[in-house]
Design an enzyme around this catalytic site. Structure first.
Site, PDB file in Angstrom:
ATOM      1  N   ARG A   3     -37.706  27.879  59.901  1.00 20.39           N
ATOM      2  CA  ARG A   3     -38.513  27.644  58.194  1.00 20.39           C
ATOM      3  C   ARG A   3     -37.093  27.206  57.500  1.00 20.39           C
ATOM      4  NH1 ARG A   3     -40.336  30.862  60.298  1.00 20.39           N
ATOM      5  NH2 ARG A   3     -38.501  32.092  60.269  1.00 20.39           N
ATOM      6  N   GLY A   4     -35.830  27.949  57.911  1.00 22.74           N
ATOM      7  CA  GLY A   4     -34.425  26.875  56.628  1.00 22.74           C
ATOM      8  C   GLY A   4     -34.502  28.092  55.942  1.00 22.74           C
ATOM      9  N   ASP A 331     -34.236  28.790  68.009  1.00 21.39           N
ATOM     10  CA  ASP A 331     -33.693  28.393  66.336  1.00 21.39           C
ATOM     11  C   ASP A 331     -32.722  29.154  65.217  1.00 21.39           C
ATOM     12  OD1 ASP A 331     -36.633  29.114  65.794  1.00 21.39           O
ATOM     13  OD2 ASP A 331     -36.062  28.612  64.062  1.00 21.39           O
ATOM     14  N   GLU A 332     -33.050  28.409  64.608  1.00 21.89           N
ATOM     15  CA  GLU A 332     -31.916  29.496  63.383  1.00 21.89           C
ATOM     16  C   GLU A 332     -31.397  31.025  64.224  1.00 21.89           C
ATOM     17  OE1 GLU A 332     -35.071  29.028  59.649  1.00 21.89           O
ATOM     18  OE2 GLU A 332     -35.603  30.305  61.276  1.00 21.89           O
ATOM     19  N   ALA A 333     -30.203  31.044  65.079  1.00 21.70           N
ATOM     20  CA  ALA A 333     -29.627  31.282  65.735  1.00 21.70           C
ATOM     21  C   ALA A 333     -28.297  32.058  65.171  1.00 21.70           C
ATOM     22  CB  ALA A 333     -29.421  31.297  67.350  1.00 21.70           C
TER      23      ALA A 333
END
Length: 527
Positions: A3-4, A331-333
């Site tokens: 999502r960011g 993602d988003e690690a």
């Protein structure tokens, strides 16, 4: 995940009743013109005498594997509303609806079909049962909207005359459902599967693990569900037993959807870390998490138990997944160093291969080596940094295939407008016209990615703010139809034609009891 941003705006529940839905006219809806379906068919040649289904109509099926099951589905769709017996019988006949396999019809591929409607009957031809099933969905849409009702309706049940020849643009036409932020039961997911099947979606990506909940049983690590499965955003959770997961997979397969399970690594792992203290660097389990922040959790690259855990989970999930793909997140690690991320993702990809599957991962995996045969899922936006897009393009040039899920086009959890009660807005506001206004074939053209490297399209539905089927439907519909058309239909078809067909679909969604958003961008039929 993917999502960011972490802010949840307007996170109040929406109560959806029949008054929230658009209603069909009191008079029977007119029969759709041939080709007035979603997704748009490849070729439409209208003409000739229409066929009317009557109490004498039979569904005639080839004696070939999988064909009888498609005939049974067609009968189940039509019997409640028509009140007709519609027997499913082997062999051919002079009239009725015929389902026929033609192995020599190479031009139809694995999922294409030909529908021919004349005064004598309807003939559906395909090379494979999947094509017949997709043709049945088109036949449904050619009938009046009331055919979707679960009680007897007056009819008549007339199919326009002519021929449709239809082949999908992309082999991957997906939808993702996040059951981790909020848990959805087997029956709730089945309802979504049925909705996806109507629009020829052929992949169901299930996001099974995240910070807020672990949703799939793993025998060798039972605390994952006993502890990690007990919570969700703001409340209690739930999980699927292996038998329940198999039931979901089988149900989807009967509707020609493959299930791709996602075990998210190395971030989005707080539910696992809270379940097993030894997975944490200090040996201390964190508290269970029911918020919506992202990027704070991580597996430990320097602990052998991390790799034992990953391999056990991947082994057990692979064993209950008949498809050839397994999604490993990636993602988003944000709390994982680049070195540790590369080490963990390399081991995860090795494990997937060792247990007989091939890898799917979010596009951040392109910051490290992507396994041979890997699929990369892009979730960036039009504004994503050029360097990041170039990194994705480089992986594709090296052999990876690309699934497109641009968040400002395909994410079904983005708000329609600033006042909408559900959803997030970090990628922008996404009305139905914006969800349609893009072409997968040229989305990465500036980076030199050829059109043939695009495997297809997926519409993710994240559930930070969604906890009921009605809320899922409000966010998914009508935008899911944009994604379905982008994945199936040839070329960059104009909004005006899609808008016309969308108007017609509004009545069908109502007849199906689907709670859709009556977007002001669409001139819906009068109530």
């Amino acid at each position: 995940m993917a999502r960011g941003s972490t802010s949840v705006e307007g996170n109040q529940p929406v109560s959806v009743s029949r008054t929230n839905l658009r209603s069909p006219d009191s008079d029977p809806a007119p029969v759709s013109a041939l080709g007035n379906v979603v997704p748009a068919p490849s070729s439409v040649r209208p003409g000739g005498t229409p066929y009317t289904i009557t109490s004498a109509t039979a569904i005639r099926v080839d004696d070939a594997p999988g064909v009888r099951a498609v005939g049974d589905h067609l009968a189940a769709y039509l019997r409640p509303s028509t009140g007709y017996p519609l027997p499913v019988t082997p062999g051919s006949g002079a009239d009725g609806v015929q389902l026929r396999l033609d192995p020599a019809a190479g031009e139809l591929g694995d999922e294409g079909y030909r529908l021919e409607s004349t005064g004598d009957g309807v003939l559906l031809t395909a090379r494979e049962p999947a094509g017949l099933f997709h043709g049945v969905q088109t036949l449904r849409q050619l009938l009046p909207h009331a055919v979707e009702a679960d009680s007897e309706q007056p009819g008549p049940w007339t199919v326009p005359g002519g021929t449709i020849t239809d082949v999908p643009r992309y082999p991957y036409r997906g939808a993702m459902l996040d059951v981790s932020r909020h848990f959805f039961t087997v029956e709730q997911v089945k309802r979504y599967v049925d909705q996806l099947a109507l629009y020829k979606i052929n992949k169901l990506h299930l996001h099974l693990t995240d910070d807020q909940g672990w949703r799939i049983a793993v025998d060798s690590w039972p605390q994952l569900t006993a502890v990690g499965g007990s919570t969700s955003v703001g409340g209690t959770g739930g999980f699927y037993t292996k038998d329940q997961f198999r039931e979901l997979v089988e149900y989807a397969a009967e509707r020609h959807l493959d299930v791709i399970p996602e075990i998210d690594l190395p971030g989005h792992t707080n539910a696992a870390l809270a379940s097993y203290a030894e997975l944490n660097p200090d040996g201390q389990a964190p508290e269970l998490y029911t918020g919506t922040e992202v990027g704070f959790s991580s597996l430990c690259a320097d602990k052998p138990v991390t790799y034992e855990f990953m391999d056990d989970v991947i082994r057990e999930i692979a064993a209950i997944t008949p498809g050839d793909r397994l999604h490993i997140g990636g993602d988003e690690a944000d709390n994982t160093s680049a070195e540790d991320y590369a080490a963990i993702m390399a081991k995860a990809q090795e494990s997937v291969a060792r247990h007989g599957k091939e890898v799917v991962a979010w596009h951040q995996v392109t910051g490290t080596a992507v396994a041979d045969g890997g699929w990369v899922q892009y979730w960036g936006t039009d504004e994503t940094k050029k360097e990041e897009r170039e990194q994705v393009a480089a992986a594709v040039r090296a052999g990876a295939r690309l699934i497109l899920s641009p968040a400002d086009r395909a994410y079904l959890d983005m708000k329609y407008d600033g006042e909408f009660a559900l959803g997030l807005s970090w990628a922008g506001l996404v009305e139905v016209d914006r969800s349609y206004d893009w072409d997968p074939a040229t989305y990465f053209a500036e980076e030199g990615v050829p059109a043939e490297a695009v495997l297809g399209v997926e519409a993710p539905l994240w559930t930070e703010t969604l906890s009921t089927n009605a809320e899922l439907e409000l966010m998914a519909f009508p935008r899911l139809l944009s994604a379905a058309e982008k994945g199936w239909s040839r070329g960059d078809l104009p909004w005006e034609g899609f808008h016309e067909r969308l108007v017609d679909q509004g009545r069908r969604l109502t007849a199906l009891g689907i709670a859709y958003h009556p977007s002001p961008k669409v001139e819906w039929a009068a109530e």
